[in-house]
Design an enzyme around this catalytic site. Structure first.
Site, mmCIF file in Angstrom:
data_model
loop_
_atom_site.group_PDB
_atom_site.id
_atom_site.type_symbol
_atom_site.label_atom_id
_atom_site.label_comp_id
_atom_site.label_asym_id
_atom_site.label_seq_id
_atom_site.Cartn_x
_atom_site.Cartn_y
_atom_site.Cartn_z
ATOM 1 N N HIS A 56 4.489 -0.282 -6.459
ATOM 2 C CA HIS A 56 5.271 0.769 -7.143
ATOM 3 C C HIS A 56 6.557 1.165 -6.423
ATOM 4 O O HIS A 56 7.449 1.740 -7.043
ATOM 5 C CB HIS A 56 4.426 2.037 -7.333
ATOM 6 C CG HIS A 56 3.260 1.863 -8.250
ATOM 7 N ND1 HIS A 56 3.383 1.366 -9.535
ATOM 8 C CD2 HIS A 56 1.930 2.106 -8.059
ATOM 9 C CE1 HIS A 56 2.179 1.327 -10.098
ATOM 10 N NE2 HIS A 56 1.284 1.763 -9.226
ATOM 11 N N GLY B 52 3.800 6.353 -6.220
ATOM 12 C CA GLY B 52 2.421 5.945 -6.479
ATOM 13 C C GLY B 52 1.677 5.393 -5.279
ATOM 14 O O GLY B 52 1.129 4.290 -5.349
ATOM 15 N N TYR C 5 -10.015 2.474 -5.698
ATOM 16 C CA TYR C 5 -10.281 3.787 -5.095
ATOM 17 C C TYR C 5 -11.781 4.081 -4.985
ATOM 18 O O TYR C 5 -12.170 5.075 -4.402
ATOM 19 C CB TYR C 5 -9.498 4.870 -5.859
ATOM 20 C CG TYR C 5 -8.040 4.455 -5.933
ATOM 21 C CD1 TYR C 5 -7.219 4.549 -4.807
ATOM 22 C CD2 TYR C 5 -7.521 3.839 -7.065
ATOM 23 C CE1 TYR C 5 -5.911 4.089 -4.829
ATOM 24 C CE2 TYR C 5 -6.211 3.373 -7.087
ATOM 25 C CZ TYR C 5 -5.413 3.497 -5.972
ATOM 26 O OH TYR C 5 -4.126 3.018 -5.992
#
Length: 377
Positions: free
Chosen positions: A143, A151, A306
């Site tokens: 990003h 980001g 994540y």
């Protein structure tokens, strides 16, 4: 369970290069958004003894000059300044994208230079013919813009890797399978026909970064050299692979790349807190195999992811795919073993969420892309 398969890079006796050093993993562990993720990934790869079948290469740290092949001097100098001071409230930080999702924490410049160096080192190994596949699971921060963080990405190592590969390879294909649009890489090369960017990603109102509709096709000389595949929530392996294969088949024929950079962010996998796609590593693995059968110089990067245990599961499985190894279902005992409960297996099961991708809409998108690629000469 150990059934030897044909290695995915069969025909190449050279083992893949694996970017690793204890210092590198330790600095990558410091990213606030994915604490200790680099250690979890490496430890699981090691627990399956996959590191023994790869050429381990210690990454160099990117120099200011190397980072400045893409990023502006002003941005890099500011990043270095706030990194030394750990100054989260510097008045100029906002214009450089620092704060919110990219906090200006102490040491962030060293982290950025390490990641950039990892991807540049991997690219150089491909240039030097040391391997056909080079892996930097800690890279893939797609990003970042030339003069701003975005980001969770402070430095666009994917762009730096592509620029390094361009020293040898005339046409480079960038394929981004992260949940999010690879906007930083697309923007960097939107005006050139030497780099084609292909991104499959979630596209929906309010979802970061908000770009990457199928009508985003590039600009000027780079018109039709950006390919975007907007996807809705709930997609599973079979449909995703159908889309990926259909697009890559057309792209390969139209563009005839000489090298590939593949970003394999694991935030598409079921169980990720992004709670969007419903993939498993097997589906991503099929896409990876499709790219590897071209037998081009291939740079493999990580990205999002994540749910840390699932990300380690995913990238370890994909490392197995690259090596042509079927991995035992039982997670081997190792430092982070307890993170893999309650079942302690490598496999990931999709959740029971509806797939919002209607077949006719997917076909529309594929037809549109096929039409655009007719303009690529």
């Amino acid at each position: 369970m150990e059934i030897p398969e044909e290695p995915a890079n069969s025909g190449h006796s050279l083992p893949p290069v694996y970017i690793y050093s204890p210092e590198y993993v330790s600095i990558c562990d410091s990213l606030v958004k994915v604490p200790k993720r680099a250690s979890m990934v490496h430890s699981l790869i090691e627990a399956y003894a996959l590191h023994k079948q790869m050429r381990i290469v210690k990454p160099k740290v990117a120099s200011m000059e190397e980072m400045a092949t893409f990023h502006t001097d002003a941005y890099l100098q500011h990043l270095q300044k706030v990194s030394q001071e750990g100054d989260e409230d510097h008045p100029d930080s906002i214009e450089y994208g620092l704060g919110y999702d990219c906090p200006a924490t102490e040491g962030i410049f060293d982290y950025a230079a390490a990641i950039g160096g990892g991807t540049i080192t991997a690219a150089q190994c491909l240039i030097d013919g040391k391997c056909k596949v080079a892996i930097n699971w800690s890279g893939g921060w797609h990003h970042a813009k030339k003069d701003e963080a975005s980001g969770f990405c402070y430095l666009n190592d994917a762009v730096l890797g592509i620029l390094r590969l361009r020293r040898k390879f005339d046409r480079i294909l960038y394929v981004d399978l992260d949940l999010h649009h690879g906007d930083g890489v697309e923007d960097a090369f939107s005006f050139t026909s030497k780099v084609m960017t292909v991104s499959l990603h979630k596209f929906s109102p309010g979802f970061f970064p908000g770009t990457g509709d199928m009508s985003d096709v590039g600009l000027g000389k780079g018109r039709y050299y950006s390919v975007n595949v907007p996807i809705q929530d709930g997609i599973q392996d079979e449909k995703y692979y159908h889309i990926c294969e259909s697009v890559l088949k057309e792209v390969y024929q139209a563009f005839n790349p000489k090298a590939v950079v593949l970003q394999l962010g694991a935030d598409t996998i079921a169980g990720d807190p992004m709670c969007s796609f419903n993939m498993t590593p097997v589906g991503i693995g099929k896409c990876l195999k499709y790219v590897l059968q071209w037998q081009l110089a291939t740079l493999i990067l990580g990205g999002g992811g994540y749910n840390l245990a699932n990300t380690a599961r995913c990238w370890t499985y994909l490392t197995g795919v690259i090596l042509g190894k079927t991995l035992s279902s039982e997670i081997p005992d190792h430092e982070f073993f307890t993170a893999y409960g309650p079942d302690y297996v490598l496999e990931i099961t999709p959740s029971c969420r509806p797939d919002r991708n209607e077949p006719h809409r997917i076909q529309q998108i594929l037809n549109y892309i096929k039409g655009n690629l007719k303009h690529v000469v």
